[in-house]
Design a protein around this motif. Structure first.
Motif, short mmCIF file in Angstrom:
data_model
loop_
_atom_site.label_atom_id
_atom_site.label_comp_id
_atom_site.label_asym_id
_atom_site.label_seq_id
_atom_site.Cartn_x
_atom_site.Cartn_y
_atom_site.Cartn_z
N PRO A 21 0.83 -1.20 0.00
CA PRO A 21 0.00 0.00 0.00
C PRO A 21 0.87 1.25 0.00
O PRO A 21 1.95 1.30 0.59
CB PRO A 21 -0.80 -0.11 1.29
CG PRO A 21 -0.02 -1.03 2.14
CD PRO A 21 0.71 -1.96 1.22
N SER A 22 0.37 2.25 -0.66
CA SER A 22 1.08 3.52 -0.73
C SER A 22 0.65 4.37 0.47
O SER A 22 -0.53 4.51 0.76
CB SER A 22 0.72 4.25 -2.02
OG SER A 22 1.31 5.52 -2.03
N LEU A 23 1.62 4.91 1.18
CA LEU A 23 1.30 5.74 2.34
C LEU A 23 0.99 7.17 1.95
O LEU A 23 0.44 7.93 2.73
CB LEU A 23 2.47 5.71 3.33
CG LEU A 23 2.80 4.32 3.88
CD1 LEU A 23 4.01 4.39 4.80
CD2 LEU A 23 1.62 3.73 4.61
N THR A 24 1.38 7.53 0.75
CA THR A 24 1.12 8.88 0.29
C THR A 24 0.98 8.87 -1.22
O THR A 24 1.56 8.03 -1.91
CB THR A 24 2.24 9.85 0.72
OG1 THR A 24 1.96 11.14 0.21
CG2 THR A 24 3.59 9.40 0.20
N ASN A 25 0.23 9.81 -1.73
CA ASN A 25 0.07 9.94 -3.17
C ASN A 25 1.18 10.78 -3.79
O ASN A 25 1.34 10.80 -5.00
CB ASN A 25 -1.29 10.56 -3.51
CG ASN A 25 -2.42 9.63 -3.16
OD1 ASN A 25 -2.24 8.42 -3.12
ND2 ASN A 25 -3.58 10.18 -2.88
N GLN A 26 1.92 11.50 -2.93
CA GLN A 26 2.97 12.38 -3.44
C GLN A 26 4.27 12.14 -2.67
O GLN A 26 4.66 12.94 -1.82
CB GLN A 26 2.53 13.83 -3.33
CG GLN A 26 1.26 14.09 -4.13
CD GLN A 26 0.79 15.53 -4.00
OE1 GLN A 26 1.37 16.32 -3.29
NE2 GLN A 26 -0.28 15.84 -4.70
#
Length: 73
Positions: A21-26
């Protein structure tokens, strides 16, 4: 072995695991931000050491049985 063979044919085959999972989109903004101050890292490290020390000193002295038998027929 027959039963295992039956179950293995009914189970779905392993699929490719989803990505982490990505913890942030940026992530570039996170990487470009100021680093965490060293004093904060020391404080977290000290608190973790205190917690580890406290947990390692906990000992359970069981004086009674953990499972109680009820009179259920």
């Amino acid at each position: 072995s027959t039963r295992l063979a039956m179950l293995s044919t009914t189970l779905p085959h392993w699929k490719k695991l989803p990505p982490l999972p990505s913890l942030t989109n940026q992530p570039h903004q996170v990487l470009a931000s100021d680093p965490v101050p060293f004093a904060d890292l020391q404080q977290v490290s000290r608190i973790a050491a205190y917690a580890f020390s406290a947990l390692s000193q906990i000992h359970v002295d069981a004086k009674e049985e953990l499972v109680v038998q009820f009179g259920i027929p």
